[in-house]
Design a protein around this motif. Sequence first.
Motif, PDB file in Angstrom:
ATOM      1  N   THR A 122      80.899  55.006  61.571  1.00 12.42           N
ATOM      2  CA  THR A 122      81.880  55.406  62.452  1.00 12.42           C
ATOM      3  C   THR A 122      83.215  56.216  61.700  1.00 12.42           C
ATOM      4  O   THR A 122      83.051  56.457  60.519  1.00 12.42           O
ATOM      5  CB  THR A 122      82.506  54.106  63.082  1.00 12.42           C
ATOM      6  N   LYS A 123      84.215  56.631  62.213  1.00 18.30           N
ATOM      7  CA  LYS A 123      85.387  57.194  61.533  1.00 18.30           C
ATOM      8  C   LYS A 123      85.847  56.199  60.545  1.00 18.30           C
ATOM      9  O   LYS A 123      86.448  56.846  59.646  1.00 18.30           O
ATOM     10  CB  LYS A 123      86.589  57.376  62.806  1.00 18.30           C
TER      11      LYS A 123
ATOM     12  N   GLU B  65      78.945  60.531  56.089  1.00 20.56           N
ATOM     13  CA  GLU B  65      79.734  60.976  57.190  1.00 20.56           C
ATOM     14  C   GLU B  65      79.524  60.437  58.507  1.00 20.56           C
ATOM     15  O   GLU B  65      78.598  59.549  58.845  1.00 20.56           O
ATOM     16  CB  GLU B  65      79.423  62.569  57.447  1.00 20.56           C
ATOM     17  N   GLU B  66      80.889  60.553  59.425  1.00 19.04           N
ATOM     18  CA  GLU B  66      80.569  59.932  60.561  1.00 19.04           C
ATOM     19  C   GLU B  66      79.458  60.561  61.252  1.00 19.04           C
ATOM     20  O   GLU B  66      79.182  61.757  61.426  1.00 19.04           O
ATOM     21  CB  GLU B  66      81.951  60.124  61.484  1.00 19.04           C
TER      22      GLU B  66
ATOM     23  N   LYS C 100      81.296  53.636  55.217  1.00 22.91           N
ATOM     24  CA  LYS C 100      82.262  54.360  55.673  1.00 22.91           C
ATOM     25  C   LYS C 100      82.659  55.706  55.118  1.00 22.91           C
ATOM     26  O   LYS C 100      81.749  56.269  54.546  1.00 22.91           O
ATOM     27  CB  LYS C 100      83.801  53.744  55.174  1.00 22.91           C
ATOM     28  N   PRO C 101      82.969  56.659  56.139  1.00 18.09           N
ATOM     29  CA  PRO C 101      83.021  58.261  55.355  1.00 18.09           C
ATOM     30  C   PRO C 101      83.557  58.242  54.208  1.00 18.09           C
ATOM     31  O   PRO C 101      84.653  57.469  53.796  1.00 18.09           O
ATOM     32  CB  PRO C 101      84.019  58.672  56.758  1.00 18.09           C
TER      33      PRO C 101
END
Length: 271
Positions: free
Chosen positions: A246-247, A200-201, A145-146
């Motif tokens: 992803t975000k 990062e996304e 994840k970010p």
Amino acid sequence: MSITIKTPEEIERMRIAGRLASEVLDYITPFIKPGITTAEIDRLGAECMAKQGTRSATIGYQPPGYPPYPGHLCTSPNHVVCHGIPNDKPLKKGDILNVDVTVITEDGWYGDNSRMFMIGEGTIAGKRLSKLTFEAMWLGIQQVKPGATLGDIGHAIQTYAEKHNLSVVREYCGHGIGQKFHEEPQVLHYGKPGTGVVLEEGMVFTIEPMLNLGKREVKELGQDGWTIITKDRSLSAQWELMLAVTKTGYDILTWSDGSPTPPDFIQSIRT
């Protein structure tokens, strides 16, 4: 180190490449039985790619210092850790086999994944190693994840492997991917939480742990320039998926109707 961040449109193109790579594994699965050779598996993989309109990223692949790789797939049985070259030796009941498939689509995007196969019923040791390696990969994926780090991924895999008395191969790793086969970052399957590249996304990379039943040390087999085996000849297993950050988490890009069901602790292939 320069990491290429993919746009949403580019990730959708990579999703197509990933699905096609996974479908090659779907295609060959019914044929993988005692008596088949890895050369025949390679031929079947090439046949599937031709039908798709994709091409193999591995055949003729030649990094500096290596001879050209001669197969459309990598086929790594038993104590072969990775980069096993297809040959005419029949597989026998009880063998385990990793098949690694990387395709290139007509518009130049790469899809990269691998699966383990049991030849026949499989042995207790082989099935256990394959299952634990599969679970270790997903535990690594679960960290994505970010704001998380590559060290978080490696730590999750290493901790789980060592908890079950398995060792993590350190010489080979996951990698960024896009319109090149291997991009930054390198994704190690061991590490410390909170260390390494911050995710990062839009990053796209593979997670592909190689776990050994014995010690982690590996060596080259013979003089072919490619085949890597465990130094102590213990069994080795590998699973690989390609994903995007992803975000809020991860999105598995190498997915098809025949993809193995994730472990019970995974709720979705996208978060």
